[in-house]
Design a protein around this motif. Structure first.
Motif, PDB file in Angstrom:
ATOM      1  N   VAL A 266       0.838  -1.195   0.000  1.00  0.00           N
ATOM      2  CA  VAL A 266       0.000   0.000   0.000  1.00  0.00           C
ATOM      3  C   VAL A 266       0.874   1.245   0.000  1.00  0.00           C
ATOM      4  O   VAL A 266       2.046   1.218   0.373  1.00  0.00           O
ATOM      5  N   ARG A 267       0.283   2.334  -0.429  1.00  0.00           N
ATOM      6  CA  ARG A 267       0.975   3.614  -0.433  1.00  0.00           C
ATOM      7  C   ARG A 267       0.756   4.294   0.910  1.00  0.00           C
ATOM      8  O   ARG A 267      -0.368   4.388   1.403  1.00  0.00           O
ATOM      9  N   GLY A 268       1.834   4.751   1.512  1.00  0.00           N
ATOM     10  CA  GLY A 268       1.741   5.362   2.830  1.00  0.00           C
ATOM     11  C   GLY A 268       1.147   6.754   2.791  1.00  0.00           C
ATOM     12  O   GLY A 268       1.465   7.557   1.916  1.00  0.00           O
ATOM     13  N   ALA A 269       0.265   7.057   3.743  1.00  0.00           N
ATOM     14  CA  ALA A 269      -0.346   8.378   3.871  1.00  0.00           C
ATOM     15  C   ALA A 269       0.050   8.977   5.209  1.00  0.00           C
ATOM     16  O   ALA A 269       0.105   8.273   6.230  1.00  0.00           O
ATOM     17  N   GLN A 270       0.310  10.264   5.238  1.00  0.00           N
ATOM     18  CA  GLN A 270       0.655  10.937   6.486  1.00  0.00           C
ATOM     19  C   GLN A 270      -0.596  11.478   7.170  1.00  0.00           C
ATOM     20  O   GLN A 270      -1.411  12.157   6.542  1.00  0.00           O
ATOM     21  N   MET A 271      -0.766  11.155   8.439  1.00  0.00           N
ATOM     22  CA  MET A 271      -1.849  11.738   9.229  1.00  0.00           C
ATOM     23  C   MET A 271      -1.559  13.222   9.415  1.00  0.00           C
ATOM     24  O   MET A 271      -0.494  13.600   9.906  1.00  0.00           O
ATOM     25  N   LEU A 272      -2.503  14.068   9.024  1.00  0.00           N
ATOM     26  CA  LEU A 272      -2.330  15.516   9.147  1.00  0.00           C
ATOM     27  C   LEU A 272      -2.925  16.067  10.438  1.00  0.00           C
ATOM     28  O   LEU A 272      -2.491  17.108  10.931  1.00  0.00           O
ATOM     29  N   ARG A 273      -3.936  15.374  10.966  1.00  0.00           N
ATOM     30  CA  ARG A 273      -4.532  15.724  12.264  1.00  0.00           C
ATOM     31  C   ARG A 273      -4.841  14.443  13.017  1.00  0.00           C
ATOM     32  O   ARG A 273      -5.230  13.438  12.413  1.00  0.00           O
ATOM     33  N   ALA A 274      -4.673  14.475  14.317  1.00  0.00           N
ATOM     34  CA  ALA A 274      -4.996  13.301  15.125  1.00  0.00           C
ATOM     35  C   ALA A 274      -6.480  12.985  15.005  1.00  0.00           C
ATOM     36  O   ALA A 274      -7.327  13.884  14.948  1.00  0.00           O
ATOM     37  N   ASN A 275      -6.798  11.705  14.952  1.00  0.00           N
ATOM     38  CA  ASN A 275      -8.188  11.282  14.827  1.00  0.00           C
ATOM     39  C   ASN A 275      -8.892  11.428  16.175  1.00  0.00           C
ATOM     40  O   ASN A 275      -8.491  10.798  17.157  1.00  0.00           O
ATOM     41  N   PRO A 276      -9.949  12.237  16.274  1.00  0.00           N
ATOM     42  CA  PRO A 276     -10.601  12.480  17.567  1.00  0.00           C
ATOM     43  C   PRO A 276     -11.338  11.260  18.109  1.00  0.00           C
ATOM     44  O   PRO A 276     -11.638  11.208  19.307  1.00  0.00           O
ATOM     45  N   PHE A 277     -11.638  10.281  17.233  1.00  0.00           N
ATOM     46  CA  PHE A 277     -12.352   9.093  17.701  1.00  0.00           C
ATOM     47  C   PHE A 277     -11.413   8.048  18.295  1.00  0.00           C
ATOM     48  O   PHE A 277     -11.862   7.088  18.906  1.00  0.00           O
ATOM     49  N   ASP A 278     -10.141   8.244  18.098  1.00  0.00           N
ATOM     50  CA  ASP A 278      -9.146   7.274  18.530  1.00  0.00           C
ATOM     51  C   ASP A 278      -9.222   7.007  20.029  1.00  0.00           C
ATOM     52  O   ASP A 278      -9.412   5.877  20.483  1.00  0.00           O
ATOM     53  N   ALA A 279      -9.070   8.072  20.800  1.00  0.00           N
ATOM     54  CA  ALA A 279      -9.050   7.919  22.256  1.00  0.00           C
ATOM     55  C   ALA A 279     -10.422   7.545  22.807  1.00  0.00           C
ATOM     56  O   ALA A 279     -10.521   6.920  23.871  1.00  0.00           O
ATOM     57  N   LEU A 280     -11.494   7.915  22.082  1.00  0.00           N
ATOM     58  CA  LEU A 280     -12.839   7.597  22.561  1.00  0.00           C
ATOM     59  C   LEU A 280     -13.140   6.108  22.420  1.00  0.00           C
ATOM     60  O   LEU A 280     -13.711   5.484  23.323  1.00  0.00           O
ATOM     61  N   LEU A 281     -12.748   5.532  21.277  1.00  0.00           N
ATOM     62  CA  LEU A 281     -13.075   4.137  21.009  1.00  0.00           C
ATOM     63  C   LEU A 281     -12.088   3.171  21.655  1.00  0.00           C
ATOM     64  O   LEU A 281     -12.470   2.090  22.105  1.00  0.00           O
ATOM     65  N   THR A 282     -10.842   3.549  21.663  1.00  0.00           N
ATOM     66  CA  THR A 282      -9.815   2.653  22.214  1.00  0.00           C
ATOM     67  C   THR A 282      -8.891   3.454  23.127  1.00  0.00           C
ATOM     68  O   THR A 282      -7.746   3.748  22.770  1.00  0.00           O
ATOM     69  N   PRO A 283      -9.365   3.842  24.299  1.00  0.00           N
ATOM     70  CA  PRO A 283      -8.553   4.676  25.196  1.00  0.00           C
ATOM     71  C   PRO A 283      -7.247   4.020  25.611  1.00  0.00           C
ATOM     72  O   PRO A 283      -6.280   4.715  25.938  1.00  0.00           O
ATOM     73  N   ALA A 284      -7.191   2.700  25.550  1.00  0.00           N
ATOM     74  CA  ALA A 284      -5.963   2.028  25.973  1.00  0.00           C
ATOM     75  C   ALA A 284      -4.840   2.197  24.958  1.00  0.00           C
ATOM     76  O   ALA A 284      -3.661   2.134  25.308  1.00  0.00           O
ATOM     77  N   THR A 285      -5.174   2.390  23.701  1.00  0.00           N
ATOM     78  CA  THR A 285      -4.149   2.501  22.667  1.00  0.00           C
ATOM     79  C   THR A 285      -3.986   3.911  22.125  1.00  0.00           C
ATOM     80  O   THR A 285      -2.917   4.266  21.632  1.00  0.00           O
ATOM     81  N   GLY A 286      -5.013   4.726  22.150  1.00  0.00           N
ATOM     82  CA  GLY A 286      -4.933   6.069  21.579  1.00  0.00           C
ATOM     83  C   GLY A 286      -4.504   7.091  22.605  1.00  0.00           C
ATOM     84  O   GLY A 286      -4.348   6.766  23.781  1.00  0.00           O
ATOM     85  N   PRO A 287      -4.347   8.348  22.218  1.00  0.00           N
ATOM     86  CA  PRO A 287      -4.471   8.772  20.825  1.00  0.00           C
ATOM     87  C   PRO A 287      -3.169   8.579  20.048  1.00  0.00           C
ATOM     88  O   PRO A 287      -2.089   8.649  20.614  1.00  0.00           O
ATOM     89  N   PHE A 288      -3.303   8.344  18.757  1.00  0.00           N
ATOM     90  CA  PHE A 288      -2.142   8.277  17.871  1.00  0.00           C
ATOM     91  C   PHE A 288      -1.961   9.651  17.229  1.00  0.00           C
ATOM     92  O   PHE A 288      -2.839  10.129  16.520  1.00  0.00           O
ATOM     93  N   LEU A 289      -0.817  10.270  17.488  1.00  0.00           N
ATOM     94  CA  LEU A 289      -0.546  11.609  16.980  1.00  0.00           C
ATOM     95  C   LEU A 289       0.116  11.523  15.604  1.00  0.00           C
ATOM     96  O   LEU A 289       0.701  10.499  15.234  1.00  0.00           O
ATOM     97  N   PRO A 290       0.044  12.601  14.814  1.00  0.00           N
ATOM     98  CA  PRO A 290       0.696  12.591  13.500  1.00  0.00           C
ATOM     99  C   PRO A 290       2.188  12.281  13.608  1.00  0.00           C
ATOM    100  O   PRO A 290       2.858  12.704  14.554  1.00  0.00           O
ATOM    101  N   LEU A 291       2.687  11.542  12.628  1.00  0.00           N
ATOM    102  CA  LEU A 291       4.096  11.169  12.590  1.00  0.00           C
ATOM    103  C   LEU A 291       4.909  12.215  11.833  1.00  0.00           C
ATOM    104  O   LEU A 291       4.400  12.929  10.970  1.00  0.00           O
TER     105      LEU A 291
END
Length: 749
Positions: A266-291
């Motif tokens: 697959v072609r890699g895409a850069q996250m431009l903004r942190a996903n706001p649903f990340d920490a809500l749905l999976t608080p144990a793993t999120g949030p994932f910040l842009p690289l």
């Protein structure tokens, strides 16, 4: 006749440079003149832009051509590398894939590779139309030339090409034994092998063949930090085989086969903004910040992005007499793709999509060409296209909503076309063309919901289920006038119409948005162009100018948006609609200056003014806020080459090149919803320039060593992306390739 009178130098506006933007195509034939000094002549080249052989300067349309030598010197590895070298051409790899094509010419194209939707720019391999963008970002190997025609080409080419056409022409069949082999190594672990061999069987002139292969590998530009897998890598194997039976002096048969197996990730895409649903749905793993790295990802889906593409054709050529020749082309092509699209680029199941695409097409084309050497000549043709484009997309949103979007679009198109040139005098010619098309689009769509991510238990939700057919008919005229002011200067005017059929939105959400199951209409471009083709300063300066005014109607746009569910929640929706009308004005300059016998400067400049006149969204005209996609105001290229013959034999050439484009909007989001007042910013890229360079040592007729570099300043620039922030929290960008350099050794025989 005028076409016989053009100077050899103009005939040699070497397809590639004069009209392409590089002087490297120029063959310098240093032969002593009678008075002693060297003279420089330009190698003549033929193109088939009007489905008959002509020199570039004879064709009263905007066309750029590249020979095999110029493609090597410009370091064109695949079609995307033509970006910047052709005025007002934007071409790059589509979102999520490294070999799916996105192409725009003069603001006309198609940004969404939705199956069953025709592209705005037609791709042709050896005169066979390639209907689907998957795998259409063709790698360049064993090619004779590439031609890029700008503007509608409906009176000449089989399928409707509303924005323009890119023709990929393979090496022809020769009776003598010939071929080549090359090995390339470069950074990012690049290791490419290309080879071809051909000739007459047993030395025969009557039965000839050629086979060419390419094995292309490169490590990824980025890495999946979760799995360690490479992303944005390259793993392609390709083969082409041709067989020609020259039965008599007037009749021959040509058989061709090609196959591509693209196993790139697959072609890699850069996250431009942190996903706001990340920490809500999976608080144990999120949030994932842009690289920080623009190519690294943390995708949770497997690294699968496989495409196979195959084609076969037979061409029969018959010369009835000195005036008439006939040609019949039968071709079949098919492709299959399996891909994973992790929209959110995280291990969490926020927007995970698995997709399957398949395509089959059979085309028939019959042409009759007339040229008696008199004042008229032309081509008439019949064309038939039968296509079946299918797909299935399994959507997992938030690990709560599971949808299956699937359907097939059957296309049956028949067309008749004619294009005829009349020489009114030795200086003045009129070219008239007409195309009639009747096209049926039959869509069978079933979009349903499932209870979980196994997609085995239907939930009972039916978003869309329909079986519909619609017919589109069109009559597209063309007329051009050209006048030879002097033996070295030709001026022309052209008016033409382009047409692209409508169809159905496979992603329809008919229950929630009933209109989405209705067909979108065909789009049309009326194009008006004036231009000139000149050879000045004793054929040392070649200058081609064109200006155009296009009226673009019923513009087809794919828009990622949202709708309100019965539960009063927001849901993702891929809409496809006719936005309205637009006006596109532009200027194009292509030049080549042979400053000395060794130094050549070439390039192009382009200006584009593309604006919506009407853009209807929710019954409100939002034209003032929307911008055309992939239509930069300014773009251009500058190439400088120095070439010298070596005392011991052979030659050495050095090139440096610079391409530029101004700010561009890459996606089609509605900037401000006139009803909800919600705002979305499309993916954009500010103006930028890229630097490339190369040195080629030709030791003799057999051995060539080439050192090439691209994007030498390692410029970061976005080509496309997704902004689905409101519905899915997704805001990502896909970037062009980083700095690359390579060394190639080639042996010709």
């Amino acid at each position: 006749m005028k076409r016989k009178q053009l100077s050899r130098a103009i005939h040699g506006v070497l397809a590639m440079s004069l009209l392409a933007g590089t002087g490297t195509v120029m063959a310098q034939d240093a032969t002593p003149a009678a008075d002693g000094p060297k003279t420089t002549t330009l190698e003549g080249i033929k193109v088939t832009a009007r489905k008959r052989e002509e020199t570039l300067q004879e064709v009263p349309v905007a066309v750029t051509a590249f020979t095999a030598d110029s493609l090597d010197k410009l370091n064109v590895k695949d079609l995307a590398d033509l970006d910047g070298q052709v005025p007002n051409l934007t071409i790059y790899a589509a979102r999520g894939s490294s070999s799916t094509l996105t192409a725009y010419i003069r603001g006309v194209g198609q940004s969404d590779p939705l199956w069953g939707v025709d592209p705005g720019v037609g791709i042709y391999m050896d005169d066979v139309y390639i209907a689907r963008p998957q795998g259409a970002l063709l790698d360049v190997f064993d090619v004779d030339r590439i031609e890029v025609l700008r503007g509608p080409q409906g009176t000449l080419y089989g399928k409707n090409t509303i924005g323009g056409a890119i023709k990929y022409i393979s090496k022809g069949l020769r009776s003598d034994f010939n071929g080549y082999g090359s090995v390339t190594i470069g950074n990012y672990g690049q290791r490419d092998i290309k080879a071809a061999v051909g000739g007459g069987f047993g030395g025969s002139e009557y039965l000839r063949g050629r086979i060419s292969v390419a094995d292309l590998h490169r490590d990824g530009f980025g890495e999946n930090l979760v799995t360690g897998a490479q992303v944005s890598d390259k793993k392609i194997r390709a083969i082409r085989a041709n067989l020609g039976a020259y039965v008599t002096d007037s009749f021959d048969l040509q058989f061709s086969f090609d196959h591509v197996d693209d196993g790139s990730g697959v072609r890699g895409a850069q996250m431009l903004r942190a996903n706001p649903f990340d920490a809500l749905l999976t608080p144990a793993t999120g949030p994932f910040l842009p690289l920080a790295d623009r190519y690294d990802v943390r995708n949770g889906m497997p690294n699968v992005n496989d495409t196979t593409l195959s084609g076969a054709s037979v061409v029969a050529n018959f010369r009835m007499n000195d005036d008439w020749t006939f040609k019949y082309v039968l071709a079949k092509r098919e492709s299959d793709t399996e891909t994973n699209i992790d929209f959110d680029t995280t291990p969490d199941k926020i927007a995970d999509v698995k997709a399957f695409y398949s395509d089959e097409q059979v085309t028939h084309e019959f042409q009759a060409n007339y040229d008696a050497g008199g004042r008229s000549r032309g081509v008439i043709g019949l064309y038939k296209f039968d296509g079946e484009a299918g797909g299935q997309v399994l959507n997992n949103f938030f690990n709560l909503s599971f949808g299956d979007t699937q359907g097939v679009v059957y296309t049956e198109s028949i067309a008749a076309y004619a294009d005829w040139t009349f020489d009114v005098s030795d200086k003045f010619s009129i070219d008239a063309g007409l195309r009639w098309t009747s096209e049926d689009k039959h869509a069978v769509v079933r979009n349903i919901g499932y209870t979980d991510g196994t997609f085995t238990k239907p939930s009972g939700v039916v978003a869309a289920a329909f079986d519909k057919t619609i017919n589109f008919k069109n009559l597209s005229p063309k007329i051009s006038l050209d006048y030879q002011l002097t033996p070295d200067i030709m001026v022309y005017g052209l008016a033409s119409r382009g047409f692209k059929s409508g169809g159905y939105n496979i992603r329809a959400q008919a229950t929630a948005v009933p209109r989405s199951a209705e067909p979108f209409q065909d789009e049309q471009v009326d194009s008006y162009e004036v231009g000139t083709k000149m050879g000045l300063l004793d054929q040392r300066l070649f200058l081609n100018l064109s200006a155009f005014h296009n009226k673009y109607k019923d513009i087809q746009l794919s828009i990622f948006t949202e709708y309100t569910t019965p539960q009063n929640t927001k849901a993702f929706f891929g809409d496809f609609t006719n936005a309205g009308e637009g006006t596109v004005n532009g200027l194009e300059v292509e030049y080549q200056w042979l400053a000395t016998d060794h130094f050549n400067i070439s390039g192009n400049l382009a200006w584009l003014d593309a604006k919506f006149d009407t853009y209807m969204f929710k019954n409100v005209n939002i034209a003032d806020q929307q911008e055309f996609t992939n239509a930069p105001d300014f773009s251009g290229a500058l190439n400088a080459e120095y070439r010298i013959d070596l005392d011991g034999g052979g030659s050495l050439s050095a090139r440096v090149g610079y391409t530029y484009q101004s700010r561009v909007v890459a996606t089609t989001e509605v900037v401000k919803d006139p009803v909800t007042l919600a705002t979305v910013q499309p993916i954009t890229q500010d103006g930028y320039g890229l630097v490339g360079a190369g040195i080629i040592w030709k030791a003799n007729d057999a051995w060539t060593v080439s050192l090439q570099g691209s994007n030498l300043t390692d410029k970061e620039y976005r080509t496309t992306g997704y902004n689905l922030y409101a519905a899915l929290g997704v805001h990502t960008g896909f970037y062009g390739p980083p700095r690359q350099y390579s060394l190639t050794v080639k042996y010709d025989f």
